[in-house]
Design a protein around this motif. Sequence first.
Motif, short mmCIF file in Angstrom:
data_model
loop_
_atom_site.label_atom_id
_atom_site.label_comp_id
_atom_site.label_asym_id
_atom_site.label_seq_id
_atom_site.Cartn_x
_atom_site.Cartn_y
_atom_site.Cartn_z
N ASP A 116 0.75 -1.17 0.02
CA ASP A 116 -0.16 0.07 -0.09
C ASP A 116 0.88 1.30 0.08
O ASP A 116 0.52 2.33 -0.48
CB ASP A 116 -0.89 -0.02 1.21
N SER A 117 2.14 1.03 0.54
CA SER A 117 2.82 2.36 0.60
C SER A 117 3.75 2.74 -0.66
O SER A 117 4.12 3.83 -0.72
CB SER A 117 3.77 2.26 1.89
N LEU A 118 3.82 1.69 -1.51
CA LEU A 118 4.70 1.84 -2.74
C LEU A 118 3.84 1.47 -3.87
O LEU A 118 2.95 0.53 -3.88
CB LEU A 118 6.06 1.16 -2.50
N HIS A 119 4.03 2.04 -5.12
CA HIS A 119 3.29 1.68 -6.32
C HIS A 119 3.66 -0.02 -6.41
O HIS A 119 4.69 -0.50 -6.20
CB HIS A 119 3.93 2.33 -7.50
N PRO A 120 2.57 -0.71 -6.57
CA PRO A 120 2.71 -2.17 -6.91
C PRO A 120 4.06 -2.79 -7.61
O PRO A 120 4.62 -3.62 -7.28
CB PRO A 120 1.31 -2.68 -7.71
N ILE A 121 4.40 -2.14 -8.72
CA ILE A 121 5.45 -2.39 -9.77
C ILE A 121 6.53 -2.34 -8.81
O ILE A 121 7.56 -3.21 -8.83
CB ILE A 121 5.33 -1.70 -10.82
N PHE A 122 6.74 -1.03 -8.28
CA PHE A 122 8.17 -0.87 -7.56
C PHE A 122 8.08 -1.64 -6.25
O PHE A 122 9.22 -2.18 -5.99
CB PHE A 122 8.13 0.68 -7.06
N TYR A 123 7.03 -1.97 -5.59
CA TYR A 123 7.26 -2.75 -4.37
C TYR A 123 7.72 -4.24 -4.81
O TYR A 123 8.54 -4.77 -4.19
CB TYR A 123 5.74 -3.32 -3.99
N TRP A 124 7.29 -4.69 -6.02
CA TRP A 124 7.51 -6.11 -6.35
C TRP A 124 9.00 -6.02 -6.95
O TRP A 124 9.77 -7.05 -6.75
CB TRP A 124 6.60 -6.78 -7.69
N ILE A 125 9.55 -5.07 -7.46
CA ILE A 125 10.76 -4.69 -8.06
C ILE A 125 11.71 -4.96 -6.71
O ILE A 125 12.77 -5.55 -6.76
CB ILE A 125 10.98 -3.82 -8.64
N VAL A 126 11.41 -4.29 -5.66
CA VAL A 126 12.05 -4.20 -4.60
C VAL A 126 12.23 -5.61 -3.94
O VAL A 126 13.27 -6.05 -3.37
CB VAL A 126 11.72 -3.04 -3.53
N ARG A 127 11.09 -6.02 -3.69
CA ARG A 127 10.88 -7.46 -2.97
C ARG A 127 11.76 -8.47 -3.69
O ARG A 127 12.59 -9.29 -3.01
CB ARG A 127 9.62 -7.98 -2.81
N ILE A 128 11.86 -8.38 -5.08
CA ILE A 128 12.47 -9.44 -5.91
C ILE A 128 14.12 -9.29 -5.67
O ILE A 128 14.86 -10.20 -5.68
CB ILE A 128 12.32 -9.30 -7.44
#
Length: 97
Positions: free
Chosen positions: A46-58
């Motif tokens: 919720d705190s980050l755009h979903p695309i950026f969230y998943w990039i960071v998570r990966i």
Amino acid sequence: MEKLKERWGITSNFQLAVIFIVFAVTGSTAAKVAGPITEFIGLHPDSLHPIFYWIVRILLIFPVYQVLLVCFGWLFGQFKFFWNFEKKMLRRMGIKI
């Protein structure tokens, strides 16, 4: 399977099965651990755009996966194979050990 065994320098089907199990366990564990790590550093979908969230998570999963791969390889008695596998992968990415 014979080509894979030859490419990896493996002689038995049992060793091949153990290696596949290590890859499976490592991938599942790294994906599972990524959630608490992202929570700990304060990243939420919720705190980050979903695309950026998943990039960071990966990007977070990647180093965790590398460490876990060698650890699980050691636990399953295949440390030498996974250490060589790890060094080869890092060399291809331009990181020399």
